[in-house]
Design a protein around this motif. Structure first.
Motif, PDB file in Angstrom:
ATOM      1  N   ASP A 157       6.217  19.963  -9.518  1.00  0.00           N
ATOM      2  CA  ASP A 157       6.160  19.717 -10.960  1.00  0.00           C
ATOM      3  C   ASP A 157       5.307  18.487 -11.300  1.00  0.00           C
ATOM      4  N   HIS A 158       4.347  18.184 -10.396  1.00  0.00           N
ATOM      5  CA  HIS A 158       3.279  17.217 -10.651  1.00  0.00           C
ATOM      6  C   HIS A 158       3.757  15.772 -10.779  1.00  0.00           C
ATOM      7  N   VAL A 159       4.825  15.432 -10.081  1.00  0.00           N
ATOM      8  CA  VAL A 159       5.278  14.047 -10.032  1.00  0.00           C
ATOM      9  C   VAL A 159       4.610  13.366  -8.846  1.00  0.00           C
ATOM     10  N   ALA A 160       4.041  12.168  -9.072  1.00  0.00           N
ATOM     11  CA  ALA A 160       3.416  11.393  -8.002  1.00  0.00           C
ATOM     12  C   ALA A 160       4.503  10.702  -7.187  1.00  0.00           C
ATOM     13  N   VAL A 161       4.546  10.991  -5.887  1.00  0.00           N
ATOM     14  CA  VAL A 161       5.552  10.407  -5.011  1.00  0.00           C
ATOM     15  C   VAL A 161       4.870   9.661  -3.874  1.00  0.00           C
ATOM     16  N   VAL A 162       5.626   8.742  -3.288  1.00  0.00           N
ATOM     17  CA  VAL A 162       5.091   7.865  -2.249  1.00  0.00           C
ATOM     18  C   VAL A 162       5.506   8.394  -0.885  1.00  0.00           C
ATOM     19  N   ARG A 163       4.547   9.021  -0.205  1.00  0.00           N
ATOM     20  CA  ARG A 163       4.750   9.567   1.134  1.00  0.00           C
ATOM     21  C   ARG A 163       3.441   9.449   1.899  1.00  0.00           C
ATOM     22  N   HIS A 164       3.536   9.233   3.204  1.00  0.00           N
ATOM     23  CA  HIS A 164       2.333   9.130   4.032  1.00  0.00           C
ATOM     24  C   HIS A 164       1.531  10.425   4.010  1.00  0.00           C
ATOM     25  N   ALA A 210      14.558   2.996  12.890  1.00  0.00           N
ATOM     26  CA  ALA A 210      15.250   4.282  12.870  1.00  0.00           C
ATOM     27  C   ALA A 210      16.734   4.144  12.594  1.00  0.00           C
ATOM     28  N   SER A 211      17.293   2.944  12.813  1.00  0.00           N
ATOM     29  CA  SER A 211      18.711   2.742  12.536  1.00  0.00           C
ATOM     30  C   SER A 211      19.019   2.838  11.040  1.00  0.00           C
ATOM     31  N   PHE A 212      17.973   2.823  10.205  1.00  0.00           N
ATOM     32  CA  PHE A 212      18.148   2.953   8.765  1.00  0.00           C
ATOM     33  C   PHE A 212      17.914   4.383   8.278  1.00  0.00           C
ATOM     34  N   ASP A 213      17.759   5.325   9.214  1.00  0.00           N
ATOM     35  CA  ASP A 213      17.541   6.726   8.836  1.00  0.00           C
ATOM     36  C   ASP A 213      18.681   7.234   7.966  1.00  0.00           C
ATOM     37  N   GLY A 214      18.322   8.068   7.007  1.00  0.00           N
ATOM     38  CA  GLY A 214      19.308   8.751   6.195  1.00  0.00           C
ATOM     39  C   GLY A 214      19.908   7.936   5.065  1.00  0.00           C
ATOM     40  N   ALA A 215      19.418   6.711   4.862  1.00  0.00           N
ATOM     41  CA  ALA A 215      20.053   5.833   3.879  1.00  0.00           C
ATOM     42  C   ALA A 215      19.335   5.761   2.542  1.00  0.00           C
ATOM     43  N   GLN A 216      18.051   6.172   2.506  1.00  0.00           N
ATOM     44  CA  GLN A 216      17.267   5.900   1.304  1.00  0.00           C
ATOM     45  C   GLN A 216      16.499   7.130   0.822  1.00  0.00           C
ATOM     46  N   PRO A 217      16.397   7.298  -0.489  1.00  0.00           N
ATOM     47  CA  PRO A 217      15.664   8.438  -1.036  1.00  0.00           C
ATOM     48  C   PRO A 217      14.162   8.177  -1.086  1.00  0.00           C
ATOM     49  N   ILE A 218      13.415   9.219  -1.355  1.00  0.00           N
ATOM     50  CA  ILE A 218      11.974   9.111  -1.578  1.00  0.00           C
ATOM     51  C   ILE A 218      11.718   8.363  -2.885  1.00  0.00           C
ATOM     52  N   LEU A 219      10.647   7.578  -2.905  1.00  0.00           N
ATOM     53  CA  LEU A 219      10.273   6.842  -4.107  1.00  0.00           C
ATOM     54  C   LEU A 219       9.216   7.591  -4.913  1.00  0.00           C
ATOM     55  N   ARG A 220       9.320   7.515  -6.218  1.00  0.00           N
ATOM     56  CA  ARG A 220       8.207   7.919  -7.087  1.00  0.00           C
ATOM     57  C   ARG A 220       7.228   6.752  -7.187  1.00  0.00           C
ATOM     58  N   LEU A 221       5.971   7.057  -7.461  1.00  0.00           N
ATOM     59  CA  LEU A 221       4.980   6.004  -7.635  1.00  0.00           C
ATOM     60  C   LEU A 221       5.389   5.052  -8.745  1.00  0.00           C
ATOM     61  N   ARG A 222       5.892   5.581  -9.845  1.00  0.00           N
ATOM     62  CA  ARG A 222       6.260   4.724 -10.967  1.00  0.00           C
ATOM     63  C   ARG A 222       7.311   3.694 -10.557  1.00  0.00           C
ATOM     64  N   GLU A 223       8.258   4.086  -9.736  1.00  0.00           N
ATOM     65  CA  GLU A 223       9.283   3.152  -9.285  1.00  0.00           C
ATOM     66  C   GLU A 223       8.659   1.987  -8.527  1.00  0.00           C
ATOM     67  N   LEU A 224       7.686   2.295  -7.686  1.00  0.00           N
ATOM     68  CA  LEU A 224       7.048   1.236  -6.909  1.00  0.00           C
ATOM     69  C   LEU A 224       6.215   0.321  -7.798  1.00  0.00           C
ATOM     70  N   LEU A 225       5.463   0.877  -8.720  1.00  0.00           N
ATOM     71  CA  LEU A 225       4.660   0.055  -9.625  1.00  0.00           C
ATOM     72  C   LEU A 225       5.549  -0.903 -10.410  1.00  0.00           C
ATOM     73  N   ASP A 226       6.672  -0.404 -10.889  1.00  0.00           N
ATOM     74  CA  ASP A 226       7.598  -1.256 -11.638  1.00  0.00           C
ATOM     75  C   ASP A 226       8.218  -2.332 -10.746  1.00  0.00           C
ATOM     76  N   GLU A 228       0.827  -1.215   0.000  1.00  0.00           N
ATOM     77  CA  GLU A 228       0.000   0.000   0.000  1.00  0.00           C
ATOM     78  C   GLU A 228       0.858   1.261   0.000  1.00  0.00           C
ATOM     79  N   PRO A 229       0.974   1.936  -1.138  1.00  0.00           N
ATOM     80  CA  PRO A 229       1.622   3.246  -1.163  1.00  0.00           C
ATOM     81  C   PRO A 229       0.607   4.378  -0.984  1.00  0.00           C
ATOM     82  N   ASP A 230       0.972   5.370  -0.181  1.00  0.00           N
ATOM     83  CA  ASP A 230       0.222   6.629  -0.128  1.00  0.00           C
ATOM     84  C   ASP A 230       0.829   7.557  -1.172  1.00  0.00           C
ATOM     85  N   VAL A 231      -0.025   8.299  -1.888  1.00  0.00           N
ATOM     86  CA  VAL A 231       0.483   9.105  -2.997  1.00  0.00           C
ATOM     87  C   VAL A 231       0.128  10.575  -2.815  1.00  0.00           C
ATOM     88  N   VAL A 232       1.159  11.420  -2.946  1.00  0.00           N
ATOM     89  CA  VAL A 232       1.011  12.878  -2.972  1.00  0.00           C
ATOM     90  C   VAL A 232       1.817  13.390  -4.169  1.00  0.00           C
TER      91      VAL A 232
END
Length: 337
Positions: free
Chosen positions: A46-53, A113-129, A38-42
């Motif tokens: 520039d109108h890119v769909a990203v996955v964030r709560h 929280a030990s994984f903080d700072g290691a990963q970028p935000i995902l675009r919706l397209r990345e998750l669908l793929d 389940e991705p939340d989408v905002v």
């Protein structure tokens, strides 16, 4: 043949173990064998769909540590609530891509929280793929339960929310029923708009235990019906003609708002109208369990989560959102053995 156990849905991936909505969170959920994620989408500036709560990202990214974005911290009114922070719609995708994700509940989930700072935000397209590719690798169909966040708010800023998502789903070949797709929102208006765009899937209306949906507040003001009113017999009858299912705060399913726990009749009433019923969110920590299932005073410790989850299953729900997919897959599928 109907399923004997509910769908197990990785809620934002596997946030019991990794910061929510990160690549590793979804990788883990898929590895554990969930039926869907389940991705939340905002949306970005520039109108890119990203996955964030949420569109506010101060608590889930390191944006506060970026001096170049200090002047983007503002106060906005989101769905009737004043909120101060940094918001996705004030950043281009290229800018958001420089941020790194953080655990939203570090005191409850220090391991994540030990994984903080290691990963970028995902675009919706990345998750669908990703879901499509892993499904092929594992030799099974894996679904996506796409939650649209703050649709009325974004529409008020000039975003064509349904149009943007329809285009994204079509570009990723998730638009014509190729793979299991559920679309959900706390605002029914955007579900209707997306369905009218020809996107094939199941449309699920999210309902909270209290309050009113903001799309109806925006159009009807004080006359807007509450979520509770929409779960009354006449409300359910209307919903059965307009959506494929409903997704309920587990407080509604457990019927524990008065402190007494027991499966609520609303699940049976909805299913009698051929509505699918999902519930959220099954979590094992004491902080999230209904009172009778808590054990001890440590909020981060696991209580009698099996007792609560069995009650959800006994209520007859068709899908359960989980933060710990390994526990969810093992528990709910064991019910069929």
């Amino acid at each position: 043949m109907p399923r004997r156990t509910p769908l197990v849905i990785g809620h934002r991936g596997a946030p019991g173990y990794r910061p929510e909505h990160t690549r590793s969170s979804y990788d883990l959920a898929l590895e554990f064998g969930v039926d869907a994620v389940e991705p939340d989408v905002v949306f970005t500036k520039d109108h890119v769909a990203v996955v964030r709560h949420e569109n506010e990202i101060g608590s889930t990214t390191d944006v506060a540590d970026h001096p170049e974005f200090a002047d983007r911290r503002v106060t906005k009114t989101i769905d009737g609530r004043d909120l101060t922070g940094w918001f996705t719609e004030d950043f281009t995708w290229d800018e958001l891509a420089t941020l790194r994700c953080r655990e939203r509940l570090p005191k409850l989930r220090p391991r994540s929280a030990s994984f903080d700072g290691a990963q970028p935000i995902l675009r919706l397209r990345e998750l669908l793929d990703l879901v499509r590719r892993v499904g092929l690798e594992q030799g099974r169909e894996i679904g996506v339960v796409l939650e649209i966040k703050h649709a009325t708010y974004f529409s008020g800023l000039g975003y064509d929310v349904a149009g943007l998502l329809a285009a994204e789903l079509a570009a990723a070949s998730w638009d014509a029923g190729q793979l299991p797709l559920w679309v959900e929102s706390f605002e029914q208006t955007v579900l209707t708009q997306l369905r009218d765009r020809g996107i094939r899937g199941s449309y699920i209306y999210l309902l909270e235990a209290a309050g009113k949906p903001f799309d109806l507040v925006a159009t009807r003001g004080l006359d807007a019906p509450t979520y509770g009113a929409q779960l009354a017999p006449k409300g359910l009858e209307r919903l059965a003609t307009e959506v494929d299912g409903i997704s309920l705060d587990k407080k509604i399913v457990l019927g524990d708002r008065s402190g007494k726990v027991g499966p609520a009749s609303v699940v049976a009433a909805a299913k009698a109208l051929d509505l699918r019923v999902f519930t959220w969110t099954a979590r094992p920590e004491n902080a999230f369990l209904a009172g009778p299932f808590r054990r001890g005073r440590d909020k981060a410790a696991h209580g009698d989560w099996q007792g609560e989850w069995r009650m959800l299953a006994d209520a007859g729900v068709d899908g359960v959102f989980v933060d710990h997919p390994d526990l969810g897959v093992e528990f709910f599928r064991s019910l069929a053995r």
